[in-house]
Design an enzyme around this catalytic site. Structure first.
Site, PDB file in Angstrom:
ATOM      1  N   HIS A   1      36.599  47.950  33.231  1.00  0.00           N
ATOM      2  CA  HIS A   1      35.371  48.412  32.537  1.00  0.00           C
ATOM      3  C   HIS A   1      34.248  47.561  32.271  1.00  0.00           C
ATOM      4  O   HIS A   1      34.289  46.273  32.416  1.00  0.00           O
ATOM      5  CB  HIS A   1      35.966  48.915  31.098  1.00  0.00           C
TER       6      HIS A   1
ATOM      7  N   CYS B   1      31.898  50.419  35.475  1.00  0.00           N
ATOM      8  CA  CYS B   1      30.618  51.047  34.996  1.00  0.00           C
ATOM      9  C   CYS B   1      29.584  50.031  34.571  1.00  0.00           C
ATOM     10  O   CYS B   1      29.776  48.776  34.330  1.00  0.00           O
ATOM     11  CB  CYS B   1      30.867  51.968  33.871  1.00  0.00           C
TER      12      CYS B   1
END
Length: 297
Positions: free
Chosen positions: A136, A178
């Site tokens: 992430h 991301c």
């Protein structure tokens, strides 16, 4: 931070500049300068003006994959599908000669320690180094199991002054994460509308030369991962490496990775209209100084 939903799966003239007497090069910075830039020496892996990197060392080199599926941070969901990415990437890197190490769900301190230890190894017999991170992220940050860290922690210890056995060799970093929560809705296209004359056997390079850093998406934006097939970026990267690593130079190959991600994928979340039919394109930062083709090993 999240990267979940699914895709439909269907890129002088030769005159020298005349300067006044005593004139020289200046920087555009104000204030004191880092005094650490002492001249250092490292073995030359390839001739000064060679167009290609030397990929004929005894070994291809190390490939390290930091794979993050589960997190201690409650706001971060498990990254279902990341093990598909990890397995595919590991297989394709082994097929082109890398010695692959997979490290799963490490804490930030352990990532930093492993990277520093790797930089202290002797890479003299290696063509290059490759590090991939599957995790992430948000703008300017990546997540380890326990906390976030800055992406430049990944390459800090591999500059030519800190890791001289990799000086002049490619150092490749691929980040599937991301970089924010913005969405790219895309757009539909329609047909309507110098040389100095000296001959020396040595030369100097900047310590940040020969790096290639590729993020799965552009700064500020969401990065998509299919829970069954893996992330869009890793699917495209593995396909291009599998079929073209021996023929295409890495930047040409990555252009087609960008093309695959940009054209072949679109989010498929009809129950969440704001997330539906979204697009993505990877982001490449290259400090490479030569062409890189993996070739046969």
């Amino acid at each position: 931070m999240s990267e979940e939903p699914q895709n439909n799966g269907n890129g002088d003239n030769g005159e020298k500049e005349q300067r006044p007497n005593g004139a020289g090069d200046e920087g555009d910075a104000w204030g004191s300068h880092d005094s650490s830039s002492i001249r250092r020496y490292a073995k030359m892996p390839v001739d000064r003006n060679a167009p290609y990197y030397n990929m004929n060392h005894k070994q291809r080199g190390m490939a390290i994959i930091f794979n993050h599926e589960h997190f201690d941070i409650h706001s971060l969901k498990s990254r279902t599908g990341t093990n598909v990415d990890c397995d595919n990437l590991s297989k394709v890197l082994k097929s082109i000669g890398f010695r692959v190490t997979v490290l799963t769900n490490l804490r930030a301190e352990d990532i930093s320690r492993y990277i520093q230890q790797t930089s202290e190894m002797d890479h003299s017999d290696n063509d290059c180094l490759l590090i991939a991170v599957l995790t992430h992220g948000e703008m300017g940050m990546l997540y380890a199991k326990d906390t976030h860290y800055k992406p430049d922690n990944l390459w800090y210890y591999f500059t030519a002054d800190k890791c001289p056995s990799l000086a002049g060799k490619p150092k490749l970093f691929f980040v599937q994460a991301c970089q924010g929560d913005k969405l790219d809705g895309g757009i539909t296209l329609s047909n309507r509308t110098e040389t100095d004359g000296s001959s020396s056997t040595s030369y100097r390079i900047p310590i940040h030369a020969d790096f290639l850093i590729v993020f799965s998406t552009v700064p500020g934006y969401y990065s998509w991962r299919n829970t069954t097939r893996g992330s869009w970026f890793m699917q495209a990267l593995c396909d291009e490496l599998r079929y073209s690593a021996a023929e295409r130079d890495i930047l040409t190959l990555l252009t087609f990775v960008c093309q695959r991600v940009a054209l072949d994928f679109e989010s498929n979340t009809p129950d969440m209209l704001t997330m539906h039919q979204q697009k993505q394109v990877p982001c490449i930062t290259s400090m490479l100084t030569r062409l890189l083709i993996f070739g046969k090993k």
